[in-house]
Design a protein around this motif. Sequence first.
Motif, short mmCIF file in Angstrom:
data_model
loop_
_atom_site.label_atom_id
_atom_site.label_comp_id
_atom_site.label_asym_id
_atom_site.label_seq_id
_atom_site.Cartn_x
_atom_site.Cartn_y
_atom_site.Cartn_z
N THR A 2 58.47 2.04 55.66
CA THR A 2 57.85 3.11 55.22
C THR A 2 56.18 2.92 55.14
OG1 THR A 2 57.32 5.19 53.60
CG2 THR A 2 57.86 2.99 52.63
N ASP A 3 55.44 4.03 55.71
CA ASP A 3 53.84 3.87 55.56
C ASP A 3 53.36 4.54 54.49
OD1 ASP A 3 54.09 2.87 58.24
OD2 ASP A 3 54.11 4.58 59.29
N LYS A 4 54.02 5.03 53.36
CA LYS A 4 53.81 5.83 52.35
C LYS A 4 53.59 4.87 51.16
CE LYS A 4 54.88 10.14 53.85
NZ LYS A 4 54.91 11.23 54.10
N VAL A 5 52.35 4.93 50.62
CA VAL A 5 52.41 4.21 49.30
C VAL A 5 52.74 5.05 48.13
CG1 VAL A 5 50.67 3.00 47.90
CG2 VAL A 5 50.56 2.69 50.32
N PRO A 6 53.41 4.72 47.26
CA PRO A 6 54.07 5.42 46.25
C PRO A 6 52.96 6.03 45.27
CG PRO A 6 55.23 3.42 45.94
CD PRO A 6 54.06 3.23 46.89
N ASN A 7 52.92 7.42 45.03
CA ASN A 7 52.00 8.21 44.17
C ASN A 7 52.22 8.20 42.75
OD1 ASN A 7 50.12 9.03 46.16
ND2 ASN A 7 51.68 10.75 46.75
N ASN A 8 53.48 7.67 42.32
CA ASN A 8 53.82 7.58 40.93
C ASN A 8 53.30 6.33 40.19
OD1 ASN A 8 55.33 5.84 42.01
ND2 ASN A 8 57.36 6.30 40.93
N THR A 15 46.30 1.47 45.19
CA THR A 15 45.44 0.70 46.22
C THR A 15 45.77 -0.70 46.45
OG1 THR A 15 43.30 1.80 45.13
CG2 THR A 15 42.93 -0.28 46.25
N ASP A 16 46.12 -1.37 45.53
CA ASP A 16 46.77 -2.82 45.86
C ASP A 16 47.92 -2.79 46.77
OD1 ASP A 16 44.73 -4.00 44.00
OD2 ASP A 16 46.41 -4.24 42.41
N ALA A 17 48.94 -1.70 46.65
CA ALA A 17 50.13 -1.57 47.56
C ALA A 17 49.77 -1.03 48.67
CB ALA A 17 50.89 -0.47 46.78
N ALA A 18 48.60 -0.26 48.88
CA ALA A 18 47.93 0.21 50.28
C ALA A 18 47.55 -1.29 51.05
CB ALA A 18 46.99 1.06 50.00
N LEU A 19 46.43 -1.96 50.04
CA LEU A 19 46.20 -3.16 50.85
C LEU A 19 47.17 -4.20 51.21
CD1 LEU A 19 42.96 -4.17 48.29
CD2 LEU A 19 42.98 -3.56 50.94
N ARG A 20 48.20 -4.40 50.55
CA ARG A 20 49.42 -5.27 50.94
C ARG A 20 49.99 -4.52 52.27
NH1 ARG A 20 50.36 -5.22 45.59
NH2 ARG A 20 52.02 -3.72 45.55
N ARG A 21 50.26 -3.37 52.28
CA ARG A 21 50.80 -2.53 53.51
C ARG A 21 50.07 -2.74 54.62
NH1 ARG A 21 54.66 -1.67 56.45
NH2 ARG A 21 54.56 0.49 57.41
N VAL A 22 48.54 -2.72 54.63
CA VAL A 22 47.66 -2.93 55.62
C VAL A 22 47.92 -4.36 55.99
CG1 VAL A 22 45.21 -2.94 56.61
CG2 VAL A 22 46.05 -0.87 55.12
N LYS A 23 47.73 -5.20 55.28
CA LYS A 23 47.82 -6.55 55.73
C LYS A 23 49.10 -6.77 56.39
CE LYS A 23 44.50 -8.33 52.19
NZ LYS A 23 44.25 -8.85 51.03
N ALA A 46 47.57 1.00 60.46
CA ALA A 46 46.77 0.30 59.42
C ALA A 46 45.70 1.35 59.13
CB ALA A 46 46.31 -0.95 59.55
N ARG A 47 44.80 1.69 60.14
CA ARG A 47 43.98 2.65 60.29
C ARG A 47 43.99 3.93 59.29
NH1 ARG A 47 43.25 1.20 65.40
NH2 ARG A 47 41.80 0.05 65.94
N GLU A 48 45.22 4.35 59.56
CA GLU A 48 45.82 5.71 58.90
C GLU A 48 45.67 5.37 57.35
OE1 GLU A 48 49.29 7.19 60.43
OE2 GLU A 48 48.38 7.10 62.41
N ILE A 49 46.39 4.10 57.04
CA ILE A 49 46.36 3.98 55.37
C ILE A 49 45.01 3.49 54.86
CG2 ILE A 49 47.26 2.29 53.98
CD1 ILE A 49 49.75 1.94 55.84
N ILE A 50 44.22 2.85 55.62
CA ILE A 50 42.82 2.64 55.21
C ILE A 50 42.16 4.06 54.78
CG2 ILE A 50 40.75 1.75 56.11
CD1 ILE A 50 42.29 -0.72 57.45
N LYS A 51 42.21 4.85 55.82
CA LYS A 51 41.56 6.07 55.48
C LYS A 51 42.14 6.91 54.62
CE LYS A 51 39.75 9.96 58.30
NZ LYS A 51 39.70 10.68 59.38
#
Length: 187
Positions: A2-8, A15-23, A46-51
């Motif tokens: 999944t490209d989504k980072v949990p909102n809960n 932010t940490d989860a998004a960075l891990r996903r991008v890496k 990765a660009r989408e998640i960063i933005k």
Amino acid sequence: MTDKVPNNEPPQNRTDAALRRVKKLLALADDPATRPISAGDYREKAREIIKLHGLESAIALPEERQSKIRVTVDGANVYDAWVDLSNRWNGWLSPSFPLEEVRRLAEHTQEEMQTGYQIDTIHVVDGYQWAQEDHMTQRRPAAVVLHVRWDYIADQGPKEVTTIVPPDERDRYSIGGWEWTWQQVKD
């Protein structure tokens, strides 16, 4: 995946989860063996998640980390290349080259092969492609870059020792990265 980072999660955890996903996406983009989709698709995700998460200052995409430098593999021939200085193999660089530099590299590797020294050669095969532009079909120059590893031909055969080197999104060719002992030339 999944490209989504949990909102809960708390903001820092998101932010940490998004960075891990991008890496992870960038690692997949750099590994052709595990790539079910193109490197460009992974980088775009990765660009989408960063933005989406405002991470522009926290991480740079590989093409944004590249610097133009001069490199050599043998000390005699020097080439203009683009390099991410953090992408190293046992301390050696992993450069990418514009086509005109690939042509020079091809000429030098083939000359060295004639002396019996070189075990890898680079070849540029020129041709044409048909392109639709402004409602007209036009013939444009095209090139295919090949990397031949002659040291293994007896055991593996021509098909296994020949690699087509595709251009990246900026029409640069990655040659010898994580294989050859490329080093920066200090001017």
